[in-house]
Design an enzyme around this catalytic site. Structure first.
Site, PDB file in Angstrom:
ATOM      1  N   HIS A 121       0.818  -1.211   0.000  1.00 28.24           N
ATOM      2  CA  HIS A 121       0.000   0.000   0.000  1.00 28.24           C
ATOM      3  C   HIS A 121       0.855   1.266   0.000  1.00 28.24           C
ATOM      4  O   HIS A 121       1.897   1.345   0.632  1.00 28.24           O
ATOM      5  CB  HIS A 121      -0.925   0.005   1.216  1.00 28.24           C
ATOM      6  CG  HIS A 121      -0.201  -0.101   2.533  1.00 28.24           C
ATOM      7  ND1 HIS A 121       0.259   0.996   3.225  1.00 28.24           N
ATOM      8  CD2 HIS A 121       0.142  -1.175   3.271  1.00 28.24           C
ATOM      9  CE1 HIS A 121       0.847   0.604   4.343  1.00 28.24           C
ATOM     10  NE2 HIS A 121       0.803  -0.712   4.388  1.00 28.24           N
ATOM     11  N   ASP A 122       0.409   2.240  -0.784  1.00 28.68           N
ATOM     12  CA  ASP A 122       0.982   3.586  -0.812  1.00 28.68           C
ATOM     13  C   ASP A 122       2.374   3.645  -1.429  1.00 28.68           C
ATOM     14  O   ASP A 122       3.087   4.643  -1.242  1.00 28.68           O
ATOM     15  CB  ASP A 122       0.994   4.210   0.592  1.00 28.68           C
ATOM     16  CG  ASP A 122      -0.379   4.180   1.241  1.00 28.68           C
ATOM     17  OD1 ASP A 122      -1.277   4.870   0.731  1.00 28.68           O
ATOM     18  OD2 ASP A 122      -0.572   3.451   2.236  1.00 28.68           O
ATOM     19  N   GLY A 139       5.232  -1.060   2.601  1.00 24.88           N
ATOM     20  CA  GLY A 139       4.354   0.084   2.466  1.00 24.88           C
ATOM     21  C   GLY A 139       5.096   1.412   2.428  1.00 24.88           C
ATOM     22  O   GLY A 139       6.149   1.577   3.039  1.00 24.88           O
TER      23      GLY A 139
END
Length: 265
Positions: A121-122, A139
């Site tokens: 994520h991200d 992440g």
């Protein structure tokens, strides 16, 4: 109409350009958007709020747009955005973003992402990168343009790898890696600058000379990071053709100084 294999399941809410092709047994969710010229192989799952640009080639057995592997995630909105002309090989896992990281996982243009790559994520991936097999991003990782990651490279969360950098096979990157640096080891150590890669990309002799001077200031002169930054700034005057390269290095060192990861040494 898009060319969709009879065994594929594409939600009625998905938005696919007429020139998109979808392979057998692939599943595409209701919030997915895929632009023209992109091909999706068989046995892929594309879900979540995922947007895929033009002329991507996505091979079989990829999972794109799944929720983050983050215990804090509670179903908030998040996106995966993939640009244009990327090659995504088999068994990639690219997750959507989270509120704590801006809500978007993003892949730029013209990237070559080999099998078993993981983008948590991200993560933010720039343009013209190459990730060899099993490169793994935790992440909030940022990988800038023209980076090459060797196979089985692992990158710690919240780490940034600067443009034109390179890692060797099995490198574990626990700190920010400045632009142009070649690293290896567990944890990663700076070994040189990516001079051959720069020459292949058309860097002039003056620009390569400036990169050598930056490497010397950061890694060879035995001075503090603040002193290194001052010496690097002076190169904009002595090497005018490298002003953009110097500015990029100084931006990187300034931006990453607010994060406690430090830089690869």
């Amino acid at each position: 109409m898009a060319q969709i294999h009879p065994t594929a399941i594409v939600d009625a809410g998905a938005q696919l350009d007429d020139s998109v092709t979808v392979g057998a047994y692939t599943l595409i969710g209701p919030h997915v958007k895929i632009a023209g010229g992109t091909s999706i192989g068989p046995h892929c799952v594309i879900e979540g709020h995922t947007t895929i640009g033009r002329d991507n080639r996505i091979f079989q057995f990829n999972s794109l747009g799944a929720i983050p592997q983050d215990k804090k995630y509670a179903g908030e909105p998040g996106e995966l955005i993939i640009g244009e002309r990327n090659t995504i090989r088999e068994f990639g896992t690219y997750n959507i973003g989270t509120p704590g990281g801006g809500g978007v996982t993003r892949v730029g243009n013209d990237n070559w992402l080999m099998a078993y790559v993981h983008l948590a994520h991200d993560c933010i991936v720039g343009n013209h990168t190459t990730f060899a097999n099993n490169a793994q991003m935790a992440g909030h990782v940022q990988v800038d343009d023209w980076v090459i990651l060797g196979g089985f490279t692992n990158v710690h969360q919240f780490v940034r790898i600067g443009a034109h950098g390179m890692t060797a096979l099995g490198t574990v990157v626990l700190a920010h890696q400045p632009p142009f640096v070649m690293s290896e080891g567990q944890p990663a150590r700076a070994r040189s600058m990516n001079f051959e890669g720069l020459r292949r990309r058309g860097f002039s002799a003056e620009r390569v000379s400036a990169v050598k001077a930056m490497h010397k200031a950061l890694y060879r002169d035995g001075i503090t990071l603040e002193q290194s930054k001052a010496r690097i700034a002076e190169l904009a005057q002595s090497h005018p053709a490298a002003q953009a390269d110097v500015a990029m290095m100084l931006e990187f060192l300034g931006a990453t100084s607010t994060n406690d990861r430090g830089i690869v040494r």
